[in-house]
Design an enzyme around this catalytic site. Structure first.
Site, PDB file in Angstrom:
ATOM      1  N   ASN A  59     -10.736  -7.139   7.604  1.00 51.16           N
ATOM      2  CA  ASN A  59      -9.974  -6.083   8.244  1.00 51.16           C
ATOM      3  C   ASN A  59      -9.774  -6.438   9.715  1.00 51.16           C
ATOM      4  OD1 ASN A  59      -8.944  -3.637   9.227  1.00 51.16           O
ATOM      5  ND2 ASN A  59     -10.109  -2.455   7.736  1.00 51.16           N
ATOM      6  N   LYS A 103      -8.067   2.371  -3.219  1.00 47.15           N
ATOM      7  CA  LYS A 103      -8.456   2.223  -1.820  1.00 47.15           C
ATOM      8  C   LYS A 103      -9.191   3.505  -1.406  1.00 47.15           C
ATOM      9  CE  LYS A 103      -7.863  -0.062   2.226  1.00 47.15           C
ATOM     10  NZ  LYS A 103      -6.552   0.060   2.910  1.00 47.15           N
ATOM     11  N   GLU A 151      -6.240  -7.948   6.007  1.00 47.26           N
ATOM     12  CA  GLU A 151      -5.926  -6.524   5.905  1.00 47.26           C
ATOM     13  C   GLU A 151      -5.667  -5.933   7.290  1.00 47.26           C
ATOM     14  OE1 GLU A 151      -9.054  -4.398   3.892  1.00 47.26           O
ATOM     15  OE2 GLU A 151      -9.719  -6.208   2.892  1.00 47.26           O
ATOM     16  N   SER A 152      -4.700  -5.024   7.347  1.00 43.26           N
ATOM     17  CA  SER A 152      -4.422  -4.205   8.537  1.00 43.26           C
ATOM     18  C   SER A 152      -3.802  -4.999   9.682  1.00 43.26           C
ATOM     19  CB  SER A 152      -5.683  -3.508   9.045  1.00 43.26           C
ATOM     20  OG  SER A 152      -6.210  -2.649   8.076  1.00 43.26           O
ATOM     21  N   LYS A 186       0.617   4.852   1.090  1.00 46.51           N
ATOM     22  CA  LYS A 186      -0.249   5.551   2.051  1.00 46.51           C
ATOM     23  C   LYS A 186       0.541   6.633   2.788  1.00 46.51           C
ATOM     24  CE  LYS A 186      -1.698   3.104   5.628  1.00 46.51           C
ATOM     25  NZ  LYS A 186      -2.548   2.208   6.428  1.00 46.51           N
ATOM     26  N   GLU A 203     -14.680  -5.940   1.598  1.00 47.63           N
ATOM     27  CA  GLU A 203     -14.087  -5.892   2.936  1.00 47.63           C
ATOM     28  C   GLU A 203     -15.134  -6.166   4.017  1.00 47.63           C
ATOM     29  OE1 GLU A 203     -11.055  -2.914   4.118  1.00 47.63           O
ATOM     30  OE2 GLU A 203     -12.539  -2.309   5.618  1.00 47.63           O
ATOM     31  N   GLU A 248       0.815  -1.217   0.000  1.00 48.73           N
ATOM     32  CA  GLU A 248       0.000   0.000   0.000  1.00 48.73           C
ATOM     33  C   GLU A 248       0.846   1.263   0.000  1.00 48.73           C
ATOM     34  OE1 GLU A 248      -4.127   0.189   1.423  1.00 48.73           O
ATOM     35  OE2 GLU A 248      -3.153   0.965   3.236  1.00 48.73           O
TER      36      GLU A 248
END
Length: 468
Positions: A193, A123, A223-224, A63, A172, A61
């Protein structure tokens, strides 16, 4: 809740953008792009193809900031970051376009999609079909659909619109109910997530526990909250197909080394392949068909595979864009070497002589976008500290100057840097070499030759054995 705030901010932003560029105008433009693509070939959904590759895939990513961490990267050369992700082997790139809390931009995505060959995910907080058509125009290969801010009807509708445009959808979810809603909408990719957007707490077990709800034929993404290679290994062992990693990569001073380490710890798919010593039109035709990752032109005049710059330039023009050209040099004057770069003959420089750190740093200063491979002769055990601290982008281990001699692979030692393995590789021994050393890439020249010329059948066998 922060998610509701972000959705509301996005609604306000999109209404303003509609006033500048009406919905009908944006829709028509996106559909025209899709129609032109369809005239060439059926949609192949590259984002999904990238995540279906063997092993655990990495969505890296780009970001600048996040609501939970604030500004992550004050210095934000987003294009260079994206290119570094691609060079390092990321399977796909995620780009934030939400401008308020994530400091993203549509411009970032457009420029990144134009500059890399790997698929790019938009995103953002998609709350209107308008944003799907925007994503197509920007050059995205996929969009994010967050179940928590969309109804069942919206999930199905947005998925249908994206599918008709040739865009993949990363659905998601945060809990069991949302996973089931995504699956009922027809999701081909489900991401879980691990961050609780109510209190920002992170629990990797969220992905681990919900994995069993997603069928094997649906791509599963975690994710995350992924903070180290052990997290990635744990997710891979639990059957995760891909991980979306942002902050860990953005904060890393050596993104290439980190991605290499993440892939190494998960048994990621086959190493990249370099076919070295190309000299003829027939060689180019062969590699264009078989598609290794790199080819090498040897500019050391004492080598039997030496090629003049003029001939290499002609061959390079016929090489397909997906294959990177490497120039092999031995103690060459740096000014002459730089000329090959300026002429566009090569993308990557391979230094096979006694070039020192001063030489490498000067080359990278003059051409910051050109990658450097430094070769270490492995007839004797090398000091891994020296190798790991090299300012080259990659190192290569070889037994000499294209001798075809196999060396003791145990000499490589504890190397913590992406490396090319060369020296005596053949279609017959390359699988064992990969198993024992786990290289970033393998390099072959004499091992795919007959009577001193490249042999298409041997190259095919070598590539098949590596990718198998």
């Amino acid at each position: 809740m922060i998610l509701d705030e972000l959705a509301n901010l996005t609604r306000q932003r999109i209404e303003k953008e509609k006033n500048k560029h009406p919905f009908s105008e944006v829709k028509k433009k996106a559909e025209l792009i899709a129609l032109r693509e369809m005239e060439v070939q059926e949609f192949d959904y590259p984002f999904e193809e990238a995540l279906r590759s063997p092993g655990l895939s990495i969505i890296a990513e780009v970001k600048k900031a996040s609501p939970s961490k604030g500004v992550i990267a004050e210095d934000f050369p987003y294009l260079e970051i994206a290119k570094e992700y691609e060079r390092s082997g990321a399977n796909a790139i995620s780009c934030l376009t939400e401008p308020v809390r994530f400091k993203g931009s549509d411009k970032y995505l457009t420029e990144i999609a134009e500059s890399v060959t790997v698929p790019v995910l938009r995103k953002d907080f998609v709350i209107d079909p308008y944003m799907i058509y925007q994503a197509k125009i920007m050059g995205a290969s996929a969009i994010l659909l967050i179940a928590a801010i969309l109804s069942d009807d919206e999930l199905a509708e947005y998925f249908s619109i994206a599918d008709r445009l040739g865009l993949s959808c990363l659905f998601e979810a945060h809990d069991k109910e949302e996973v089931m809603r995504c699956l009922n909408a027809g999701a081909r990719i489900v991401g879980v997530n691990n961050r609780n957007l109510k209190d920002f707490s992170v629990d990797l077990n969220n992905s681990i526990n919900l994995r069993k709800l997603v069928p094997e034929d649906v791509i599963f993404v975690a994710e995350s909250g992924i903070s180290d290679p052990d997290d990635v290994k744990r997710l891979k062992e639990n059957g995760t197909d891909a991980v979306l990693i942002g902050e860990m990569l953005m904060r890393s001073d050596d993104k290439k080394r980190l991605i290499h380490k993440l892939k190494s710890c998960t048994g990621k798919s086959a190493p990249k392949i370099k076919i070295c010593g190309l000299k003829s039109q027939e060689d180019i035709e062969t590699v264009n068909e078989l598609k290794p990752d790199f080819v090498g032109f040897v500019f050391a005049d004492f080598s039997k595979r030496y090629i003049r710059a003029e001939e290499a330039q002609k061959l390079r023009k016929k090489l397909i864009p997906e294959i990177k050209a490497v120039g092999v040099f031995v103690d060459e004057d740096i000014k002459k070497l730089e000329e090959y770069v300026r002429l566009g003959i090569i993308d990557i420089v391979q230094l096979h002589g006694h070039e020192d750190e001063t030489y490498i740093r000067q080359l990278k200063k003059d051409f910051p976008n050109v990658e450097v491979i430094k070769v270490f002769n492995m007839k004797q055990l090398q000091d891994c500290t020296v190798i790991n601290n090299s300012s080259a982008d990659y190192v290569m281990f070889d037994s000499g100057y294209g001798t075809g001699e196999v060396f003791n692979w145990n000499f490589i030692g504890d190397v913590d840097k992406p490396f090319f393995l060369a020296g005596g590789l053949t279609p017959e021994n390359v699988s064992q070499a990969i198993e024992e050393t786990k290289p970033f890439a393998v390099d072959v020249s004499s091992g795919v030759e007959k009577d001193g010329t490249k042999d298409a059948e041997l190259i095919n066998a070598f590539i098949n054995n590596v990718r198998r």
